[in-house]
Design a protein around this motif. Sequence first.
Motif, PDB file in Angstrom:
ATOM      1  N   GLY A  56       6.301 -59.359  13.089  1.00 47.91           N
ATOM      2  CA  GLY A  56       6.742 -59.538  11.716  1.00 47.91           C
ATOM      3  C   GLY A  56       7.715 -58.515  11.196  1.00 47.91           C
ATOM      4  N   ALA A  57       8.107 -57.532  12.010  1.00 46.89           N
ATOM      5  CA  ALA A  57       9.064 -56.526  11.541  1.00 46.89           C
ATOM      6  C   ALA A  57      10.359 -57.189  11.093  1.00 46.89           C
ATOM      7  N   ASP A  58      10.854 -56.776   9.941  1.00 44.60           N
ATOM      8  CA  ASP A  58      12.071 -57.367   9.382  1.00 44.60           C
ATOM      9  C   ASP A  58      13.340 -56.729   9.928  1.00 44.60           C
ATOM     10  N   HIS A  59      13.253 -55.475  10.300  1.00 47.07           N
ATOM     11  CA  HIS A  59      14.445 -54.753  10.757  1.00 47.07           C
ATOM     12  C   HIS A  59      14.022 -53.727  11.805  1.00 47.07           C
ATOM     13  N   VAL A  60      14.763 -53.654  12.900  1.00 51.14           N
ATOM     14  CA  VAL A  60      14.437 -52.737  13.995  1.00 51.14           C
ATOM     15  C   VAL A  60      15.535 -51.697  14.144  1.00 51.14           C
ATOM     16  N   ILE A  61      15.110 -50.450  14.315  1.00 49.56           N
ATOM     17  CA  ILE A  61      16.041 -49.346  14.481  1.00 49.56           C
ATOM     18  C   ILE A  61      15.849 -48.747  15.881  1.00 49.56           C
ATOM     19  N   PHE A  62      16.906 -48.779  16.690  1.00 48.44           N
ATOM     20  CA  PHE A  62      16.857 -48.137  18.006  1.00 48.44           C
ATOM     21  C   PHE A  62      17.179 -46.653  17.796  1.00 48.44           C
ATOM     22  N   TYR A  63      16.131 -45.835  17.656  1.00 48.48           N
ATOM     23  CA  TYR A  63      16.312 -44.460  17.217  1.00 48.48           C
ATOM     24  C   TYR A  63      17.075 -43.600  18.215  1.00 48.48           C
ATOM     25  N   LYS A  64      17.123 -44.005  19.491  1.00 52.39           N
ATOM     26  CA  LYS A  64      17.872 -43.231  20.481  1.00 52.39           C
ATOM     27  C   LYS A  64      19.375 -43.495  20.377  1.00 52.39           C
ATOM     28  N   GLN A  65      19.729 -44.582  19.726  1.00 54.90           N
ATOM     29  CA  GLN A  65      21.126 -44.973  19.623  1.00 54.90           C
ATOM     30  C   GLN A  65      21.708 -44.770  18.230  1.00 54.90           C
ATOM     31  N   ARG A  66      20.840 -44.693  17.239  1.00 50.41           N
ATOM     32  CA  ARG A  66      21.324 -44.607  15.856  1.00 50.41           C
ATOM     33  C   ARG A  66      20.438 -43.693  15.041  1.00 50.41           C
ATOM     34  N   ASP A  67      21.033 -42.983  14.098  1.00 50.05           N
ATOM     35  CA  ASP A  67      20.290 -42.137  13.180  1.00 50.05           C
ATOM     36  C   ASP A  67      19.379 -43.011  12.327  1.00 50.05           C
ATOM     37  N   PHE A  68      18.064 -42.816  12.433  1.00 52.21           N
ATOM     38  CA  PHE A  68      17.146 -43.725  11.738  1.00 52.21           C
ATOM     39  C   PHE A  68      17.200 -43.556  10.221  1.00 52.21           C
ATOM     40  N   VAL A  69      17.554 -42.359   9.758  1.00 54.96           N
ATOM     41  CA  VAL A  69      17.659 -42.150   8.309  1.00 54.96           C
ATOM     42  C   VAL A  69      18.783 -43.007   7.732  1.00 54.96           C
ATOM     43  N   GLN A  70      19.955 -42.934   8.345  1.00 51.49           N
ATOM     44  CA  GLN A  70      21.075 -43.731   7.858  1.00 51.49           C
ATOM     45  C   GLN A  70      20.782 -45.218   7.968  1.00 51.49           C
ATOM     46  N   ALA A  71      20.110 -45.615   9.046  1.00 52.88           N
ATOM     47  CA  ALA A  71      19.761 -47.024   9.226  1.00 52.88           C
ATOM     48  C   ALA A  71      18.817 -47.494   8.126  1.00 52.88           C
ATOM     49  N   ALA A  72      17.849 -46.660   7.758  1.00 51.72           N
ATOM     50  CA  ALA A  72      16.912 -47.016   6.692  1.00 51.72           C
ATOM     51  C   ALA A  72      17.615 -47.064   5.338  1.00 51.72           C
ATOM     52  N   LEU A  73      18.529 -46.138   5.114  1.00 47.95           N
ATOM     53  CA  LEU A  73      19.289 -46.149   3.861  1.00 47.95           C
ATOM     54  C   LEU A  73      20.174 -47.388   3.773  1.00 47.95           C
ATOM     55  N   ASP A  74      20.814 -47.751   4.884  1.00 53.68           N
ATOM     56  CA  ASP A  74      21.638 -48.965   4.897  1.00 53.68           C
ATOM     57  C   ASP A  74      20.791 -50.198   4.613  1.00 53.68           C
ATOM     58  N   TRP A  75      19.594 -50.226   5.180  1.00 48.84           N
ATOM     59  CA  TRP A  75      18.689 -51.369   5.005  1.00 48.84           C
ATOM     60  C   TRP A  75      18.233 -51.518   3.553  1.00 48.84           C
ATOM     61  N   THR A  76      18.173 -50.397   2.839  1.00 46.31           N
ATOM     62  CA  THR A  76      17.698 -50.406   1.446  1.00 46.31           C
ATOM     63  C   THR A  76      18.837 -50.203   0.451  1.00 46.31           C
ATOM     64  N   ASN A  77      20.068 -50.465   0.886  1.00 43.25           N
ATOM     65  CA  ASN A  77      21.238 -50.323   0.008  1.00 43.25           C
ATOM     66  C   ASN A  77      21.345 -48.918  -0.579  1.00 43.25           C
ATOM     67  N   GLY A  78      21.025 -47.940   0.251  1.00 41.75           N
ATOM     68  CA  GLY A  78      21.189 -46.549  -0.138  1.00 41.75           C
ATOM     69  C   GLY A  78      20.041 -45.949  -0.923  1.00 41.75           C
ATOM     70  N   GLU A  79      19.029 -46.727  -1.269  1.00 39.58           N
ATOM     71  CA  GLU A  79      17.938 -46.229  -2.109  1.00 39.58           C
ATOM     72  C   GLU A  79      16.876 -45.456  -1.325  1.00 39.58           C
ATOM     73  N   GLY A  80      16.614 -45.856  -0.115  1.00 36.59           N
ATOM     74  CA  GLY A  80      15.514 -45.284   0.650  1.00 36.59           C
ATOM     75  C   GLY A  80      14.282 -46.161   0.561  1.00 36.59           C
ATOM     76  N   VAL A  81      13.409 -46.046   1.525  1.00 38.56           N
ATOM     77  CA  VAL A  81      12.207 -46.880   1.551  1.00 38.56           C
ATOM     78  C   VAL A  81      11.190 -46.375   0.533  1.00 38.56           C
ATOM     79  N   ASP A  82      10.305 -47.260   0.124  1.00 34.10           N
ATOM     80  CA  ASP A  82       9.250 -46.870  -0.811  1.00 34.10           C
ATOM     81  C   ASP A  82       8.181 -46.030  -0.128  1.00 34.10           C
ATOM     82  N   LEU A  83       7.932 -46.340   1.151  1.00 34.76           N
ATOM     83  CA  LEU A  83       6.898 -45.649   1.908  1.00 34.76           C
ATOM     84  C   LEU A  83       7.349 -45.486   3.352  1.00 34.76           C
ATOM     85  N   ALA A  84       7.180 -44.284   3.879  1.00 33.91           N
ATOM     86  CA  ALA A  84       7.425 -44.030   5.298  1.00 33.91           C
ATOM     87  C   ALA A  84       6.109 -43.633   5.951  1.00 33.91           C
ATOM     88  N   PHE A  85       5.883 -44.136   7.153  1.00 30.96           N
ATOM     89  CA  PHE A  85       4.646 -43.858   7.879  1.00 30.96           C
ATOM     90  C   PHE A  85       5.009 -43.194   9.199  1.00 30.96           C
TER      91      PHE A  85
END
Length: 335
Positions: A191-220
């Motif tokens: 059910g994951a909506d978006h996958v980040i290949f952390y070895k290939q891409r900065d996961f922070v920028q990927a998460a920001l892009d996914w949330t239109n620059g806002e950041g996620v509500d919760l990180a685990f």
Amino acid sequence: MKAVLMTAAGDPEVLQLQDIQNPGVRLGETELLVHLRAAGINPIDTKLRKRGTFYPDKMPAILGCDGAGVVEAVGAGVQKFRVGDEVYFCNGGLGAHQGNYAEYTTIDERFVARKPASVSFAEAAAAPLVLITAWEALYERGRLEPGERVLIHAGAGGVGHVAIQLAKLKGASVCTTVSTQEKADFVHKLGADHVIFYKQRDFVQAALDWTNGEGVDLAFDTVGSETLHKTFPAVRVYGDIVTILEPDANTVWKSARQRNLRIGLEFMLIPMLQGIVEAQQHQAEILEQCAKWIDAGKLQIQVSHTFSLEEAAKAHHLLETGSVTGKIILLVEDK
């Protein structure tokens, strides 16, 4: 009975299959004697094996917090269970009370849940610790709400793969980090909506892009070390981050403070370690609810490898490679 004894702290070879007395000869008033059919292996097991248990004066020890089996006998005061019931639970294995790398164990009925009827004992034994950890982290520490966006690290791992499903059951959107296409395919099926290949891409920028620059509500954070403070910038201002590892002494907290993040620490073994009965009962209630979801097809547990009791050392070697998807299980022969 046969049991895997940890004879000393050290490498996996300290785990030795031996014959010991069946614990059911001294069954307590509210205790169950469970004929174990499977035991889950978790990272806490390998850590305790390497450094020693929480109770070094009580050696040798039997590891294994997760178990599933059949009730073979009940204490005189037991009310909820009867002989023949199939159960699963997280109990023992920390050095004080016997763990589940064995043919039999005893457990207070208050800390037990009925096994999901639709799955094998192996799948049931894979579930308790990771289900309770993910539930408490997301629902209780992280206060997850429907419609929120969640970043889950290591989504193909033991805790991660159930966290994805619990987040989706709550109505959240999920992005997760993985290392391979195989793991990406796996988490998408969960059910994951978006996958980040952390070895290939900065996961922070990927998460920001996914949330239109806002950041996620919760990180685990299920990884620990630098991952915790590196994740702070991926979380929105006034957001939450929960970790299941002890924060590293070198953790840089500045960006968390600048974002007013709420920090949650999750260690699901605390109720067992401190004897907090009410919390242990609550964890059994979590397993009861999850069993309903499993039987309804809304939640699945991934078993990657199974071993016999005598192969416990081999199973520990595999877990310590760090490349396992899902859970590793010890199967107990049904006699």
